[in-house]
Design an enzyme around this catalytic site. Structure first.
Site, PDB file in Angstrom:
ATOM      1  N   HIS A 216     -58.906  42.452   3.484  1.00 34.16           N
ATOM      2  CA  HIS A 216     -59.494  43.660   4.065  1.00 34.16           C
ATOM      3  C   HIS A 216     -58.611  44.852   3.696  1.00 34.16           C
ATOM      4  O   HIS A 216     -57.404  44.818   3.924  1.00 34.16           O
ATOM      5  CB  HIS A 216     -59.551  43.489   5.592  1.00 34.16           C
ATOM      6  CG  HIS A 216     -60.247  44.588   6.317  1.00 34.16           C
ATOM      7  ND1 HIS A 216     -61.556  44.487   6.747  1.00 34.16           N
ATOM      8  CD2 HIS A 216     -59.829  45.815   6.697  1.00 34.16           C
ATOM      9  CE1 HIS A 216     -61.892  45.601   7.370  1.00 34.16           C
ATOM     10  NE2 HIS A 216     -60.868  46.418   7.346  1.00 34.16           N
TER      11      HIS A 216
ATOM     12  N   HIS B 173     -54.332  54.108  20.247  1.00 32.69           N
ATOM     13  CA  HIS B 173     -53.307  53.119  19.942  1.00 32.69           C
ATOM     14  C   HIS B 173     -52.164  53.875  19.284  1.00 32.69           C
ATOM     15  O   HIS B 173     -52.244  54.246  18.117  1.00 32.69           O
ATOM     16  CB  HIS B 173     -53.850  52.025  19.019  1.00 32.69           C
ATOM     17  CG  HIS B 173     -55.070  51.347  19.559  1.00 32.69           C
ATOM     18  ND1 HIS B 173     -56.288  51.371  18.908  1.00 32.69           N
ATOM     19  CD2 HIS B 173     -55.259  50.661  20.714  1.00 32.69           C
ATOM     20  CE1 HIS B 173     -57.181  50.700  19.629  1.00 32.69           C
ATOM     21  NE2 HIS B 173     -56.581  50.263  20.724  1.00 32.69           N
TER      22      HIS B 173
ATOM     23  N   TYR C 270     -68.689  49.268  16.533  1.00 35.00           N
ATOM     24  CA  TYR C 270     -67.525  49.144  15.661  1.00 35.00           C
ATOM     25  C   TYR C 270     -67.250  47.664  15.487  1.00 35.00           C
ATOM     26  O   TYR C 270     -67.200  46.916  16.471  1.00 35.00           O
ATOM     27  CB  TYR C 270     -66.327  49.862  16.271  1.00 35.00           C
ATOM     28  CG  TYR C 270     -65.059  49.743  15.472  1.00 35.00           C
ATOM     29  CD1 TYR C 270     -65.025  50.143  14.136  1.00 35.00           C
ATOM     30  CD2 TYR C 270     -63.895  49.244  16.038  1.00 35.00           C
ATOM     31  CE1 TYR C 270     -63.878  50.033  13.388  1.00 35.00           C
ATOM     32  CE2 TYR C 270     -62.728  49.136  15.302  1.00 35.00           C
ATOM     33  CZ  TYR C 270     -62.727  49.527  13.978  1.00 35.00           C
ATOM     34  OH  TYR C 270     -61.578  49.412  13.224  1.00 35.00           O
TER      35      TYR C 270
ATOM     36  N   HIS D 107     -52.724  44.463  14.085  1.00 33.21           N
ATOM     37  CA  HIS D 107     -51.678  45.215  13.411  1.00 33.21           C
ATOM     38  C   HIS D 107     -50.953  46.163  14.360  1.00 33.21           C
ATOM     39  O   HIS D 107     -51.435  46.491  15.437  1.00 33.21           O
ATOM     40  CB  HIS D 107     -52.251  45.996  12.213  1.00 33.21           C
ATOM     41  CG  HIS D 107     -53.287  47.019  12.566  1.00 33.21           C
ATOM     42  ND1 HIS D 107     -54.555  46.697  12.960  1.00 33.21           N
ATOM     43  CD2 HIS D 107     -53.232  48.374  12.563  1.00 33.21           C
ATOM     44  CE1 HIS D 107     -55.252  47.788  13.187  1.00 33.21           C
ATOM     45  NE2 HIS D 107     -54.480  48.816  12.962  1.00 33.21           N
TER      46      HIS D 107
ATOM     47  N   HIS E  93     -52.747  46.188  18.283  1.00 30.89           N
ATOM     48  CA  HIS E  93     -54.183  46.254  18.567  1.00 30.89           C
ATOM     49  C   HIS E  93     -54.930  45.521  17.465  1.00 30.89           C
ATOM     50  O   HIS E  93     -54.343  45.075  16.477  1.00 30.89           O
ATOM     51  CB  HIS E  93     -54.686  47.694  18.721  1.00 30.89           C
ATOM     52  CG  HIS E  93     -54.412  48.574  17.540  1.00 30.89           C
ATOM     53  ND1 HIS E  93     -53.170  49.035  17.204  1.00 30.89           N
ATOM     54  CD2 HIS E  93     -55.257  49.099  16.603  1.00 30.89           C
ATOM     55  CE1 HIS E  93     -53.228  49.806  16.136  1.00 30.89           C
ATOM     56  NE2 HIS E  93     -54.483  49.852  15.730  1.00 30.89           N
TER      57      HIS E  93
ATOM     58  N   GLU F  13     -53.143  56.271  16.332  1.00 30.80           N
ATOM     59  CA  GLU F  13     -54.561  56.226  16.001  1.00 30.80           C
ATOM     60  C   GLU F  13     -55.415  56.552  17.226  1.00 30.80           C
ATOM     61  O   GLU F  13     -55.309  55.888  18.256  1.00 30.80           O
ATOM     62  CB  GLU F  13     -54.947  54.839  15.477  1.00 30.80           C
ATOM     63  CG  GLU F  13     -54.132  54.369  14.287  1.00 30.80           C
ATOM     64  CD  GLU F  13     -54.465  52.943  13.881  1.00 30.80           C
ATOM     65  OE1 GLU F  13     -55.421  52.368  14.451  1.00 30.80           O
ATOM     66  OE2 GLU F  13     -53.764  52.395  13.012  1.00 30.80           O
TER      67      GLU F  13
END
Length: 437
Positions: free
Chosen positions: A295, A368, A353, A338, A374, A344
């Protein structure tokens, strides 16, 4: 307004390019920016978005030819606004926990765009020209004879519910959910529901730092992400109605100020330059992703960036997660778990989402901060771990992220306004230790 236009009618395009427009033929001087007598008795006025001695490629300014200069206003007086905040000084210290907010419904009272602003997270200092704030807006009535100008930073409007009609000194822009509007620092504007009587709601990113620009493409090459020609600037348009009292609202040093004016400030008949407002349709964003495995980092979805003095560590990045194909092989396709040195703040315009299929709703917000862990909720993890890895179109969704190198601090309203999701962390509680030897 005479000379107004909508994006569908062929506005100029090209982010950062030099434009010219006139609502009356011949109103734009030729060969001189400030002739001794401007055409039609207009006044020449320069709006500078950068210092005069900025490098030529970075210099931003626009010449305005208007019926009256903008110095024509009364003295400014303070204007109270309990829920509009600025900079890190107005934030609240919190533990390093993930935060999420439910959508905030419109207030029962009739509010225009300015009155309906609610600051959620802040960092930096506009006097130091660093940092960013994320606000929510909600309005049920037009601004009428009120105009707003933000001297602290440029504004990025992200409609979530209801279309907007944005009147600026350079002309009129229209934006519906799925589109964004960029308003330069120091430019007068007003925001009204595009449909009279309709309530509107959305997000605002206020950028105190370097002006937003397109990110470098690097190894991607010359094509991909947002294209310059898709940023649309308005045609010149001016208010040709009878003179009547107006109110000018100025955000300056984190405080709102108001002043009377005897005529409409939207009186620019012609203009030329590269400091302009824009509307951008996110459906034109050319998503780039993997065609093999893993990803990609979310930075691959950056629309605009406000760089800092450290390359790659942005004062603010504006990132979107639009519809796209997912084709990676042997890959966990939602975002991985991560911790990020960048802070963020995410919002959801419509749909779901893919990492938070439940709980994160359109009109909501999440935060975050730097190094706060998260990632996908337990349901999304289990679903993605067992999914057949055939090509799949992720459709009917649009999320965005405002990312900053500095810690974002929520406001007292954000923490105590009744919309904080106090059970957010429960979405990870079902995750178990599945280690087997």
């Amino acid at each position: 307004m005479t000379g107004s236009s909508t994006p569908a009618e062929g506005l100029h395009g090209g982010f950062g390019n030099h434009f010219s427009s006139e609502a009356v033929p011949g109103a734009l001087p030729q060969g001189r920016n400030s002739p001794q007598r401007a055409p039609f008795g207009l006044y020449a006025e320069l709006l500078s978005g950068t210092a005069f001695t900025a490098p030529r490629h970075a210099n931003q300014r626009t010449w305005l030819y208007r019926r009256q200069p903008s110095v024509r206003s009364g003295p400014y007086a303070p204007m109270a606004h309990a829920l509009l905040k600025t900079g890190s000084k107005d934030g609240v210290d919190i533990p390093p926990d993930p935060l999420r907010w439910h959508p905030i419904p419109l207030a029962n009272e009739s509010l225009d765009f300015v009155d309906g602003l609610r600051t959620m997270v802040v960092n930096g200092d506009p006097d130091a020209q660093t940092g960013v704030a994320v606000h929510l807006y909600g309005a049920s009535r037009p601004m009428g004879n009120r105009a707003f100008v933000d001297v602290d930073g440029e504004l990025l409007l992200i409609p979530q519910e209801g279309a907007l009609r944005v009147t600026t000194e350079l002309g009129v822009l229209h934006a519906a959910p799925g589109e964004i509007v960029l308003l330069p620092r120091g430019m007068l504007f007003k925001v009204d529901p595009a449909v009279p009587g309709e309530s509107v709601r959305g997000y605002v990113c206020e950028n105190y730092g370097a002006a937003f620009r397109l990110p470098e493409l690097g190894p991607i090459g010359s094509n991909g992400l947002a294209n310059t020609r898709d940023f649309l600037a308005p045609h010149a348009a001016y208010d040709d109605g009878p003179a009547q009292p107006w109110e000018l609202v100025r955000k300056f040093g984190g405080t709102l100020w108001r002043a009377p004016a005897q005529a409409s400030p939207f009186n620019v008949v012609a203009w030329h330059g590269n400091l302009t407002p824009y509307v951008y349709d996110t459906r034109r964003f050319n998503t780039i992703g993997t065609v093999s495995f893993d990803h990609p980092d979310p930075s691959i979805f950056t629309v605009l960036t406000s760089p800092s003095d450290t390359p790659g560590w942005a004062n603010c990045d504006f990132v979107i997660f639009p519809p796209r194909w997912m084709v990676a092989e042997d890959t966990f396709r939602p975002p991985w778990y991560h911790r990020n040195v960048m802070s963020e703040c995410m919002g959801l315009v419509h749909g779901q989402y893919d990492a938070k299929e439940e709980g994160f709703r359109p009109g909501g917000l999440s935060l975050h901060n730097s190094m706060v862990p998260h990632g996908p909720d337990a349901d999304a993890f289990n679903k993605a771990s067992a999914a057949e890895l055939a090509p799949r179109k992720l459709d009917n969704t649009l999320a965005f992220m405002v990312e900053s190198r500095w810690r974002l601090r929520p406001t007292a309203f954000a923490l105590n306004g009744g919309h904080l999701d106090k059970s957010y962390a429960d979405c990870w509680a079902p995750l178990q230790d599945n280690f087997k030897v």
